[in-house]
Write a protein that holds these residues in place. Structure first.
Motif, PDB file in Angstrom:
ATOM      1  N   ALA A 152      53.960  29.001  35.233  1.00 21.94           N
ATOM      2  CA  ALA A 152      54.517  28.171  34.165  1.00 21.94           C
ATOM      3  C   ALA A 152      54.454  26.687  34.497  1.00 21.94           C
ATOM      4  CB  ALA A 152      55.962  28.579  33.881  1.00 21.94           C
ATOM      5  N   ALA A 153      54.317  26.343  35.767  1.00 19.11           N
ATOM      6  CA  ALA A 153      54.174  24.930  36.141  1.00 19.11           C
ATOM      7  C   ALA A 153      52.807  24.386  35.718  1.00 19.11           C
ATOM      8  CB  ALA A 153      54.353  24.758  37.647  1.00 19.11           C
ATOM      9  N   SER A 161      44.985  16.984  32.927  1.00 20.53           N
ATOM     10  CA  SER A 161      45.500  16.058  31.917  1.00 20.53           C
ATOM     11  C   SER A 161      45.570  14.633  32.446  1.00 20.53           C
ATOM     12  CB  SER A 161      46.886  16.510  31.457  1.00 20.53           C
ATOM     13  OG  SER A 161      46.805  17.723  30.744  1.00 20.53           O
ATOM     14  N   PHE A 162      45.943  14.480  33.708  1.00 21.89           N
ATOM     15  CA  PHE A 162      45.983  13.135  34.277  1.00 21.89           C
ATOM     16  C   PHE A 162      44.574  12.530  34.309  1.00 21.89           C
ATOM     17  CE2 PHE A 162      50.094  13.929  36.936  1.00 21.89           C
ATOM     18  CZ  PHE A 162      50.832  13.906  35.775  1.00 21.89           C
ATOM     19  N   ALA A 163      43.556  13.362  34.548  1.00 25.65           N
ATOM     20  CA  ALA A 163      42.178  12.860  34.514  1.00 25.65           C
ATOM     21  C   ALA A 163      41.805  12.408  33.105  1.00 25.65           C
ATOM     22  CB  ALA A 163      41.222  13.947  35.003  1.00 25.65           C
ATOM     23  N   VAL A 164      42.223  13.170  32.098  1.00 29.58           N
ATOM     24  CA  VAL A 164      41.969  12.782  30.709  1.00 29.58           C
ATOM     25  C   VAL A 164      42.684  11.479  30.377  1.00 29.58           C
ATOM     26  CG1 VAL A 164      42.375  13.433  28.303  1.00 29.58           C
ATOM     27  CG2 VAL A 164      41.547  15.147  29.928  1.00 29.58           C
ATOM     28  N   LEU A 165      43.937  11.374  30.802  1.00 29.36           N
ATOM     29  CA  LEU A 165      44.741  10.199  30.460  1.00 29.36           C
ATOM     30  C   LEU A 165      44.251   8.930  31.148  1.00 29.36           C
ATOM     31  CD1 LEU A 165      48.257  11.899  30.495  1.00 29.36           C
ATOM     32  CD2 LEU A 165      47.062  10.987  28.490  1.00 29.36           C
ATOM     33  N   ALA A 166      43.467   9.077  32.214  1.00 28.18           N
ATOM     34  CA  ALA A 166      42.901   7.894  32.870  1.00 28.18           C
ATOM     35  C   ALA A 166      41.996   7.124  31.920  1.00 28.18           C
ATOM     36  CB  ALA A 166      42.129   8.314  34.114  1.00 28.18           C
ATOM     37  N   ARG A 179      52.155   6.160  38.619  1.00 33.45           N
ATOM     38  CA  ARG A 179      53.378   6.782  39.144  1.00 33.45           C
ATOM     39  C   ARG A 179      53.295   8.306  39.041  1.00 33.45           C
ATOM     40  NH1 ARG A 179      59.865   6.209  37.580  1.00 33.45           N
ATOM     41  NH2 ARG A 179      60.378   8.295  38.338  1.00 33.45           N
ATOM     42  N   ALA A 180      52.867   8.800  37.887  1.00 31.08           N
ATOM     43  CA  ALA A 180      52.810  10.250  37.691  1.00 31.08           C
ATOM     44  C   ALA A 180      51.885  10.898  38.715  1.00 31.08           C
ATOM     45  CB  ALA A 180      52.348  10.566  36.270  1.00 31.08           C
ATOM     46  N   CYS A 279      56.593  15.587  35.002  1.00 26.79           N
ATOM     47  CA  CYS A 279      55.139  15.436  35.119  1.00 26.79           C
ATOM     48  C   CYS A 279      54.424  16.232  34.026  1.00 26.79           C
ATOM     49  CB  CYS A 279      54.670  15.899  36.499  1.00 26.79           C
ATOM     50  SG  CYS A 279      54.975  14.703  37.827  1.00 26.79           S
ATOM     51  N   ARG A 280      54.944  17.409  33.701  1.00 26.66           N
ATOM     52  CA  ARG A 280      54.333  18.200  32.630  1.00 26.66           C
ATOM     53  C   ARG A 280      54.495  17.503  31.278  1.00 26.66           C
ATOM     54  NH1 ARG A 280      56.213  22.995  31.338  1.00 26.66           N
ATOM     55  NH2 ARG A 280      54.206  23.918  30.796  1.00 26.66           N
TER      56      ARG A 280
END
Length: 321
Positions: A152-153, A161-166, A179-180, A279-280
Motif C-alpha cells: 500500500a505504500a 511520480s517524482f521523476a514525472v514531477l521533475a 524536499r520530497a 510523500c504519497r
C-alpha cells in the motif's frame, strides 16, 4: 508536456468504464437495464440495476499498473474480503451472483460487489471509526493467506511520480520536489521491505491490514456499519491504517485496543507512516493530468507537509536509530 484531460474527455472515460461494467455484468448473466454511476474519482463505481451488484472499475492508474498487475491485487482483495464475510465480519462482500474473480473487459480490470443501500444522511465520524478499526485488525489477524509487505505504500509509484514531477514545475515547485526526494531517500528503504522495516523498528508486530484509511472507508447502512474498499490490503504495522487521522483518531484506536487486550499504536511508527503518507500525497500530483481535481484536493495535505518536521523527524532510521 501532457495537458489535463478536458471535461469532455473525463466524461468519455466514465462512459467507457460504465459501458464496460454493463457488458461484463450481462456476459455473466446479470440483468442490467438501469445502470447508474455511483462514484467517479480514481475508479468508476457502477450499480448494475436492477441486479444487486456494484462494479468497481479503476480508471486513474500509474503507467506501470497494467491489467495483469491490477488483477493480482484485485484477487487478493476478493480473497481477503470474502473470508472476512464468511467469518461474520461486517464488510461489503463480493457479489454472490458471480465468481469472485476480477473481470477484464474493454481494457479495464474490474471487480463485482454486493450492492448495499447506504444511509445518505449519515455524517461520517472518523474519530469513532478509528475505534472500529481495532476490531477490523483483530479479524484480519486470522487471515491465513500470503500478502506482500506494505504494498500500500506503493514505493514504485512514489519514485516514478517524482521523476514525472521533475518535468512539471507547474504541478510542484522545484523546492518542494527536492524536499520530497530527500525525505523519500530516508523513508523508502523502511517501507520497501519487511527486513528494512524490522531493522528500523525492531519488536513491532506486523499483521494483515486494510491498507487504505479504513476509518474513511466505513459505510453506514440500515443494518449497521460495513468495512469497504480493501483495494490496498497488505501486510504491515497496524499504524499504517491510522496514517493522517490525527491524535483524536489515534486515541480512539488505542482505547479500543486496550479494551480488546491488543497492542496500542507506537508513536515512532506513526511518525513514519504519516511521513510516508505525505510523500504519497505529493506523488499523487503526477496523476493530476488524468484527474485534474487532485491539484486542489491535495493542497491541504501539501500545506501540512510543508509545515511538518522533515521526514517526520525521523532523520536516521538505520538499525533502529
Amino acid at each position: 508536456m501532457p495537458g489535463f484531460l478536458t471535461p469532455d474527455q473525463l466524461a468519455a472515460r466514465t462512459s467507457r468504464a460504465r459501458d464496460a461494467a454493463v457488458a461484463a455484468g450481462r456476459a455473466l448473466g446479470l440483468t442490467v437495464t438501469d445502470a447508474r454511476v455511483l462514484h467517479d474519482v480514481f475508479s468508476v463505481v457502477v450499480h448494475l440495476a436492477p441486479s444487486p451488484v456494484v462494479v468497481r472499475v479503476p480508471t486513474v492508474l500509474p503507467s506501470y499498473a497494467d491489467p495483469d498487475t491490477q488483477a493480482e491485487r484485485q484477487r487478493r482483495e476478493l480473497d481477503v474480503v470474502g473470508r472476512l464475510a464468511r467469518e461474520g465480519t461486517p464488510v461489503i462482500p463480493p457479489s454472490p451472483l458471480v465468481p469472485a474473480e476480477p473481470v477484464r473487459r474493454d481494457g479495464f480490470s474490474m471487480t463485482l460487489w454486493q450492492y448495499v443501500e447506504q444511509d445518505s444522511g449519515a455524517e461520517p465520524d472518523y474519530v469513532r471509526n478509528c475505534g472500529l478499526v481495532a476490531g477490523l485488525h483483530a479479524a484480519l489477524r486470522a487471515y491465513p493467506g500470503q500478502l506482500p509487505f506494505l504494498s500500500a505504500a506503493e514505493p514504485e509509484f512514489v519514485t516514478d511520480s517524482f521523476a514525472v514531477l521533475a518535468d512539471r514545475p507547474d504541478l510542484l515547485p522545484a523546492a518542494d520536489l527536492d524536499r520530497a526526494r530527500r525525505e523519500w531517500e530516508i523513508l523508502e528503504p523502511v517501507v520497501r521491505s519487511r527486513a528494512g522495516f524490522e531493522a528500523a523498528f525492531p519488536g513491532i508486530d506486523l499483521q494483515p491490514i486494510h491498507g487504505d484509511a479504513p476509518a474513511a472507508n466505513i459505510v453506514t447502512t440500515e443494518d449497521g456499519e460495513l468495512y469497504s474498499d480493501f483495494e490496498l490490503v497488505t501486510y504491515g504495522p497496524a499504524e499504517w491504517d491510522l496514517a493522517g487521522l490525527g491524535p483524536e483518531g489515534e486515541a480512539a484506536y488505542n482505547a479500543a485496543a486496550r479494551r480488546a487486550g491488543t497492542r496500542e499504536l507506537d508513536e515512532r511508527v506513526l511518525r513514519l507512516v504519516n511521513a510516508v503518507g505525505a510523500c504519497r500525497a505529493v506523488a499523487c500530483l503526477a496523476l493530476a493530468p488524468q484527474l485534474p481535481l487532485l491539484v486542489e484536493a491535495v493542497e491541504p495535505a501539501l500545506d501540512s507537509w510543508r509545515a511538518a518536521p522533515f521526514a517526520g523527524g525521523l532523520s536516521d532510521l538505520s538499525a533502529g536509530g
